[in-house]
Motif scaffolding. Structure first.
Motif, PDB file in Angstrom:
ATOM      1  N   LEU A 143       0.881  -1.164   0.000  1.00  0.00           N
ATOM      2  CA  LEU A 143       0.000   0.000   0.000  1.00  0.00           C
ATOM      3  C   LEU A 143       0.924   1.222   0.000  1.00  0.00           C
ATOM      4  O   LEU A 143       1.847   1.303   0.822  1.00  0.00           O
ATOM      5  N   PRO A 163      -3.387   0.492  -3.264  1.00  0.00           N
ATOM      6  CA  PRO A 163      -2.833  -0.865  -3.194  1.00  0.00           C
ATOM      7  C   PRO A 163      -2.206  -1.272  -4.526  1.00  0.00           C
ATOM      8  O   PRO A 163      -2.718  -0.935  -5.593  1.00  0.00           O
ATOM      9  N   ASP A 223       0.619  -4.368   2.633  1.00  0.00           N
ATOM     10  CA  ASP A 223      -0.831  -4.222   2.582  1.00  0.00           C
ATOM     11  C   ASP A 223      -1.452  -5.080   3.678  1.00  0.00           C
ATOM     12  O   ASP A 223      -0.982  -6.197   3.937  1.00  0.00           O
TER      13      ASP A 223
END
Lengths: 230, 143
Positions: A143, A163, A223
């Motif tokens: 991310l 993302p 992420d």
């Protein structure tokens, strides 16, 4: 902050125009600006990241109204003044002298400098430097940080807080965000990160058109697992 | 600029003569301070006008068309592969178009923060290795 230069995804600038048999330089002065820039960079008067940031610091209206090499000229003068190499008054005086037909500078030859300037187009770039091993691997979901730093950054505005997936590990490269501000080269991992167009541009994005952006590790966070199914 | 391709909607540009005079003045100051020689600038200008440009990218692509081993090396390590042909000065990653994938190379941000002055881009007309510089490729693709 969001600089005027960070225009990826903006519209209204018209089509990209192609010029048949486009000359390398549209006016003699453009080539002189390129040559002087090369002289400054090989003598380490300013580095490439400082120089990009100097262009980003142009007044927004001037930036938009300037051609490519006008921005380079503005950048060169700005940095040479800031670093105490020249003054704006000195430049104005020299313009008046030249307009009056007098050039006080004595021509000289500097074969060593010439050779260094020419070598840049043949050698490997100096941007790849040893650094810590990468934290991410191929296929890792990441991310991008959601931040708008005051200074120079290579993370485009349209790719903040998005993302993506690591698709290539380039190696360790000088970090522009610090190198632009006298905070050292701080080389570390550079990746190619793939983003789904829809995550960047929303519902109107072109289908099946992923965007790959080269991003340094410090722009990236792992992420969260909850997102990895998206 | 003087080429006339950049004039739509732009205003308050400096006249060419003032720009040209400012550049001459800057060069004069840097020559005086021994930070540049006009001869060195001449050599750089000549290198860019004659030796550096899209024709070098075309040579690389043409070699890849006829030499499968070279093509593989070019795709694996672009910087090393162009050195074989005497080129350098860039960190290069080469991508290949396929029936299912069309690559378009753009600046992440803007024309003036491009990685470098484009040297090796071979133009979108090259069938295999397509590159294009665009300020806003998404909404206003070039023809």
């Amino acid at each position: 902050v969001n600089g005027i230069h960070d225009m990826g995804g903006m519209h209204g600038f018209g089509r990209v125009e192609r010029e048949e048999n486009e000359p390398v330089f549209h006016a003699r002065w453009e080539g002189r600006v390129l040559g002087m820039t090369r002289a400054c960079s090989v003598q380490h008067i300013f580095n490439i990241d400082e120089s990009r940031h100097a262009i980003e610091r142009m007044a927004p209206a001037d930036y938009l109204a300037s051609s490519y090499y006008e921005r380079w000229l503005d950048r060169n003068i700005r940095l040479l003044v800031e670093k105490g190499v020249i003054t704006r008054e000195e430049l104005e005086r020299r313009m008046a002298q030249l307009a009056g037909g007098t050039d006080p500078a004595t021509p000289h030859s500097d074969p060593k400098l010439t050779a260094r300037m020419l070598r840049v187009t043949k050698d490997r770039t100096p941007y790849r430097q040893p650094g810590p091993p990468p934290c991410f691997a191929l296929g890792d979901r990441v991310l991008t940080r959601h931040d708008a730093p005051v200074g120079h950054t290579r993370l485009p505005r349209y790719a903040r807080g998005k993302p993506g997936v690591i698709v290539h590990v380039h190696g360790t490269f000088i970090f522009p965000d610090t190198n632009a501000h006298g905070q050292g080269e701080q080389p570390h991992a550079l990746y190619s990160v793939r983003f789904d167009a829809a995550r960047l541009w929303g519902d109107s994005a072109e289908p099946r058109a992923p965007v790959h952006i080269d991003l340094w590790e410090r722009y990236l966070l792992p992420d969260a697992p909850a997102r990895s199914t998206s | 600029m003087s080429g006339g391709h950049d004039e739509h909607g732009h205003h308050h540009r400096e006249p060419e003569s003032v720009l040209s005079l400012r550049v001459r003045a800057l060069e004069s100051l840097l020559v005086e301070k021994k930070l540049v020689s006009s001869e060195a600038v001449d050599r750089i200008v000549s290198a860019y006008e004659q030796d550096i440009g899209p024709h070098n990218g075309a040579k690389v692509v043409a070699r890849a068309w006829v030499d499968p081993a070279y093509r593989a090396r070019l795709l694996a390590d672009g910087s090393a592969a162009i050195e074989e042909l005497g080129f350098g000065g860039v960190d290069l990653q080469v991508v290949e178009n396929t029936p299912g994938v069309h690559n378009m190379v753009v600046c992440a941000k803007s024309a003036s923060t491009c990685p470098r002055t484009p040297r090796f881009e071979s133009g979108t007309r090259a069938p295999s290795f397509a590159t294009s510089y665009s300020r806003s490729a998404r909404s206003e693709p070039s023809g």
